[in-house]
Design a protein around this motif. Structure first.
Motif, PDB file in Angstrom:
ATOM      1  N   ALA A 198       0.830  -1.212   0.000  1.00  0.00           N
ATOM      2  CA  ALA A 198       0.000   0.000   0.000  1.00  0.00           C
ATOM      3  C   ALA A 198       0.861   1.257   0.000  1.00  0.00           C
ATOM      4  O   ALA A 198       0.481   2.280  -0.585  1.00  0.00           O
ATOM      5  N   GLY A 199       2.028   1.186   0.637  1.00  0.00           N
ATOM      6  CA  GLY A 199       2.933   2.341   0.634  1.00  0.00           C
ATOM      7  C   GLY A 199       3.376   2.679  -0.782  1.00  0.00           C
ATOM      8  O   GLY A 199       3.440   3.860  -1.159  1.00  0.00           O
ATOM      9  N   SER A 200       3.644   1.651  -1.561  1.00  0.00           N
ATOM     10  CA  SER A 200       4.029   1.896  -2.957  1.00  0.00           C
ATOM     11  C   SER A 200       2.840   2.446  -3.745  1.00  0.00           C
ATOM     12  O   SER A 200       3.006   3.317  -4.603  1.00  0.00           O
ATOM     13  N   ALA A 201       1.641   1.950  -3.448  1.00  0.00           N
ATOM     14  CA  ALA A 201       0.444   2.461  -4.131  1.00  0.00           C
ATOM     15  C   ALA A 201       0.236   3.930  -3.777  1.00  0.00           C
ATOM     16  O   ALA A 201      -0.126   4.754  -4.635  1.00  0.00           O
ATOM     17  N   THR A 202       0.485   4.282  -2.510  1.00  0.00           N
ATOM     18  CA  THR A 202       0.336   5.679  -2.087  1.00  0.00           C
ATOM     19  C   THR A 202       1.337   6.573  -2.817  1.00  0.00           C
ATOM     20  O   THR A 202       1.015   7.691  -3.227  1.00  0.00           O
ATOM     21  N   LEU A 203       2.546   6.062  -2.991  1.00  0.00           N
ATOM     22  CA  LEU A 203       3.562   6.821  -3.738  1.00  0.00           C
ATOM     23  C   LEU A 203       3.037   7.167  -5.135  1.00  0.00           C
ATOM     24  O   LEU A 203       3.108   8.320  -5.577  1.00  0.00           O
TER      25      LEU A 203
END
Ligand code: 2NE
Length: 270
Positions: A235-240
């Motif tokens: 999810a952190g990568s998706a947020t990026l």
């Protein structure tokens, strides 16, 4: 040509070349066993590789041909962990495992000689392993009064299966490079003289591919095993990516401009 990143390290060598960062455990006199200082330096180097936007792939290896890493330095194993100059007992290799696991770039273990104990878990945790034909793999925990029941057990079982993982841990045998390849523990085996060139070749092939695609694939494959921590990483990568989008930016802009956000301008994809 490798450029040395001299950060005053005593236990590792850290260098970079053309998008590749290389961390070399440099304690050949103890088969590259790690002490808290070694792990501290590896944490520092891997963090640098994570933050350096020019780096796309990281290689982990050991100095010399005899060992990748022989695990925790048993000479400094104290009562509650491995003891450094500050007298504090630590198991900070677990922090390193998580850093390698969540680093949003591929990490290749380049294994010559022994990958044993906590050193075996370090190669396991790397995304790919290129082994020299003299590589030898195994766990020793139950023989030396230790174990790694974290990634060292559960992730190993994901790779080699439950029966084989139990064999590796319960019997503490050593396995040669060919056996490791058959188990799926390593990606390929090459003659020792070709290890460095082959490792760099694999790194370059990945560098030619989309870094964002690789980042998401690593996070997705981790998420399959890592529960909520894996989802957080994915999810952190998706947020990026979302932050980089106009839709994400509109929310921030509207707040700063003290107006309602206009999300109607953005299409809904099926
Ligand atoms: C790695 C292995 C199989 C190599 O064998 P060989 O015959 O090639 O070398 P030798 O003679 O055993 O080792 C050379 C020198 O390195 C030291 C040895 O004591 C020896 O020193 P001198 O006699 O020349 O002074 N050495 C090797 N490994 C060391 C180590 N881990 N700590 C301190 N000194 C070490 C063979 O050496 C071997 O089996 N090593 C021990 C492997 C081991 O049991 N590692 C710890 C497992 S537990 C762990 O890593 C761990 C964990 O379970 C959970 C969390 C974190 C860590």
């Amino acid at each position: 040509t490798w450029t040395l990143c001299d950060n005053g390290y005593t236990d590792i060598v850290y260098d970079k070349a053309e998008g590749i960062a290389r961390v070399t455990i440099n304690r050949p006199e103890v088969r590259n066993a790690f002490r808290p200082q070694t792990v501290q330096e590896m944490l520092h180097a891997f963090s640098d590789a994570r933050d350096d936007g020019d780096i796309g792939v990281v290689i982990l290896r050991g100095a010399g041909d005899l060992a990748f890493c022989s695990g925790g330095d048993q000479r400094v194993r104290g009562e509650g962990g491995y003891v450094g100059d500050d007298g504090v007992p630590r198991l900070n290799v677990l922090d390193l495992q998580r850093l390698i696991r969540t680093l949003p770039k591929p990490v290749i273990a380049s294994v010559a000689g022994y990958a044993i104990g906590g050193g075996h878990v370090l190669h396991l945790i790397c995304d790919l392993t290129i082994a020299a034909d003299n590589a030898r793999f195994g766990q020793t925990g139950p023989r030396v009064g230790s174990f790694d029941g974290g990634y060292g057990a559960s992730y190993m079982a994901r790779i080699v299966g439950q029966k084989k993982a139990r064999e590796i841990w319960f019997l503490c045998r050593q396995y040669d490079a060919k056996q490791a390849l058959e188990m799926g523990l390593v990606n390929t085996v090459v003659p020792l003289a070709e290890l460095e060139a082959e490792t760099v070749k694999w790194a370059r092939e990945m560098l030619a591919n989309s870094p964002t695609a690789l980042r998401f694939l690593k996070a997705a494959l981790n998420a399959d095993c890592d529960g909520q921590a894996g989802l957080q990483e994915l999810a952190g990568s998706a947020t990026l990516l979302f932050y980089l989008s106009e839709e994400g930016k509109e929310g921030k802009r509207a707040f700063l401009e003290k107006r309602p956000p206009d999300f109607k301008q953005f299409k809904r994809f099926p």
